[in-house]
Design a protein around this motif. Structure first.
Motif, PDB file in Angstrom:
ATOM      1  N   LYS A  78       0.841  -1.205   0.000  1.00  0.00           N
ATOM      2  CA  LYS A  78       0.000   0.000   0.000  1.00  0.00           C
ATOM      3  C   LYS A  78       0.871   1.248   0.000  1.00  0.00           C
ATOM      4  CE  LYS A  78      -3.479  -2.061   2.979  1.00  0.00           C
ATOM      5  NZ  LYS A  78      -4.105  -1.960   4.293  1.00  0.00           N
ATOM      6  N   GLY A  79       0.336   2.298  -0.614  1.00  0.00           N
ATOM      7  CA  GLY A  79       0.964   3.601  -0.494  1.00  0.00           C
ATOM      8  C   GLY A  79       1.548   4.135  -1.781  1.00  0.00           C
ATOM      9  N   LEU A  80       1.876   5.397  -1.717  1.00  0.00           N
ATOM     10  CA  LEU A  80       2.454   6.104  -2.851  1.00  0.00           C
ATOM     11  C   LEU A  80       3.852   5.570  -3.127  1.00  0.00           C
ATOM     12  CD1 LEU A  80       1.734   8.434  -4.765  1.00  0.00           C
ATOM     13  CD2 LEU A  80       2.870   9.966  -3.166  1.00  0.00           C
ATOM     14  N   PRO A  81       4.179   5.260  -4.372  1.00  0.00           N
ATOM     15  CA  PRO A  81       5.514   4.742  -4.690  1.00  0.00           C
ATOM     16  C   PRO A  81       6.610   5.754  -4.361  1.00  0.00           C
ATOM     17  CG  PRO A  81       4.063   4.688  -6.625  1.00  0.00           C
ATOM     18  CD  PRO A  81       3.330   5.379  -5.541  1.00  0.00           C
ATOM     19  N   GLY A  82       7.737   5.260  -3.889  1.00  0.00           N
ATOM     20  CA  GLY A  82       8.870   6.119  -3.609  1.00  0.00           C
ATOM     21  C   GLY A  82       9.647   6.499  -4.859  1.00  0.00           C
ATOM     22  N   PHE A  93      -5.280   6.810  -8.198  1.00  0.00           N
ATOM     23  CA  PHE A  93      -4.969   6.949  -6.777  1.00  0.00           C
ATOM     24  C   PHE A  93      -6.235   6.836  -5.945  1.00  0.00           C
ATOM     25  CE2 PHE A  93      -0.640   8.041  -7.461  1.00  0.00           C
ATOM     26  CZ  PHE A  93      -0.626   8.658  -8.702  1.00  0.00           C
ATOM     27  N   PRO A  94      -6.168   6.313  -4.713  1.00  0.00           N
ATOM     28  CA  PRO A  94      -4.987   5.722  -4.111  1.00  0.00           C
ATOM     29  C   PRO A  94      -4.567   4.470  -4.876  1.00  0.00           C
ATOM     30  CG  PRO A  94      -6.911   5.450  -2.678  1.00  0.00           C
ATOM     31  CD  PRO A  94      -7.339   6.266  -3.846  1.00  0.00           C
ATOM     32  N   THR A  95      -3.285   4.147  -4.731  1.00  0.00           N
ATOM     33  CA  THR A  95      -2.705   3.043  -5.491  1.00  0.00           C
ATOM     34  C   THR A  95      -2.101   2.004  -4.569  1.00  0.00           C
ATOM     35  OG1 THR A  95      -1.264   2.530  -7.372  1.00  0.00           O
ATOM     36  CG2 THR A  95      -0.407   4.097  -5.754  1.00  0.00           C
ATOM     37  N   ILE A  96      -1.857   0.846  -5.142  1.00  0.00           N
ATOM     38  CA  ILE A  96      -1.179  -0.243  -4.442  1.00  0.00           C
ATOM     39  C   ILE A  96      -0.253  -0.905  -5.449  1.00  0.00           C
ATOM     40  CG2 ILE A  96      -2.947  -1.997  -4.906  1.00  0.00           C
ATOM     41  CD1 ILE A  96      -2.533  -2.927  -1.934  1.00  0.00           C
ATOM     42  N   GLU A  97       0.912  -1.326  -4.998  1.00  0.00           N
ATOM     43  CA  GLU A  97       1.881  -1.970  -5.878  1.00  0.00           C
ATOM     44  C   GLU A  97       1.740  -3.489  -5.799  1.00  0.00           C
ATOM     45  OE1 GLU A  97       6.721  -2.476  -6.525  1.00  0.00           O
ATOM     46  OE2 GLU A  97       5.974  -1.425  -4.755  1.00  0.00           O
ATOM     47  N   LEU A  98       1.731  -4.123  -6.947  1.00  0.00           N
ATOM     48  CA  LEU A  98       1.889  -5.578  -7.006  1.00  0.00           C
ATOM     49  C   LEU A  98       3.396  -5.796  -7.130  1.00  0.00           C
ATOM     50  CD1 LEU A  98       0.689  -8.404  -7.086  1.00  0.00           C
ATOM     51  CD2 LEU A  98       0.403  -8.138  -9.553  1.00  0.00           C
ATOM     52  N   SER A  99       4.043  -5.906  -5.983  1.00  0.00           N
ATOM     53  CA  SER A  99       5.498  -5.912  -5.911  1.00  0.00           C
ATOM     54  C   SER A  99       6.104  -7.228  -6.362  1.00  0.00           C
ATOM     55  CB  SER A  99       5.928  -5.619  -4.468  1.00  0.00           C
ATOM     56  OG  SER A  99       7.301  -5.817  -4.291  1.00  0.00           O
ATOM     57  N   LYS A 100       5.457  -8.309  -6.035  1.00  0.00           N
ATOM     58  CA  LYS A 100       5.968  -9.635  -6.398  1.00  0.00           C
ATOM     59  C   LYS A 100       4.799 -10.492  -6.842  1.00  0.00           C
ATOM     60  CE  LYS A 100       9.859  -9.197  -3.283  1.00  0.00           C
ATOM     61  NZ  LYS A 100      10.134  -7.944  -3.914  1.00  0.00           N
TER      62      LYS A 100
END
Length: 186
Positions: A78-82, A93-100
């Motif tokens: 969760k959260g704004l990308p760095g 937005f709001p956004t969420i990253e599918l990191s893996k």
């Protein structure tokens, strides 16, 4: 085979690291140096890192199991990308990253990935996100096709450091709720 998808638990950390060591190299382009891949595995995809992910309230780790064996996992953040490259590319937005998002190679093409993707999209929606984004190597045609099949569209590119190498990732995004397009600070 009975497939089920559950939230990851602290006891899954070792199995997640083993699966990551098998699947992450498959997503790397042939130009990636083996020592860079090994360094990434040793620093970013360890049981200790997975244990941290599993206890972080801003992260959701889903595990797909078949007959009790871990076959796939996804990690949502969760959260704004760095990353400025990502922030300037995404618009939901709001956004969420599918990191893996990794599936054991023995289950490629058998529907496990689609089941996990649907569960990941639902988890993103339930988190309150309007959009979901991910980065995937620009040379990973199989992954790009899969993500496009599931509604993601290329919105930009970013760099990804893999050891001493710099890779290029496509930034892909899709809506998970009624689209609301605005700037990241609004």
């Amino acid at each position: 085979m009975t497939i089920r998808i559950t939230q990851g638990a602290p006891g899954d950390a070792d199995q997640l690291a083993v699966l990551a060591a098998l699947t992450f190299p498959l997503a790397c382009p042939p130009t990636s140096r083996p020592e860079d891949i090994e360094q990434y595995l040793a620093t970013e995809l360890t049981a200790a890192k997975f244990a941290e992910h599993l206890t972080d309230p801003n992260k959701t780790l889903l595990c797909l199991r078949g007959d009790g064996h871990l076959l796939a996992y996804s990690l949502l953040i969760k959260g704004l990308p760095g990353d400025e490259q990502v922030r300037s590319a995404i618009s939901l937005f709001p956004t969420i990253e599918l990191s893996k998002f990794y599936v054991h190679p023995s289950h490629h093409g058998q529907g496990a990935a689609s089941s996990l993707m649907e569960a990941s999209l639902e988890a993103a929606r339930l988190s309150g996100a309007h959009g979901i984004w991910l980065g995937t190597n620009d040379q990973n045609a199989r992954a790009v096709r899969f993500y496009k099949k599931h509604g993601f569209a290329k919105v930009g590119a970013k760099t990804f450091r893999l050891g001493s190498g710099i890779e290029t990732d496509f930034v892909l995004e899709r809506a998970v709720a009624d689209p609301v397009r605005r700037g990241p600070s609004e």
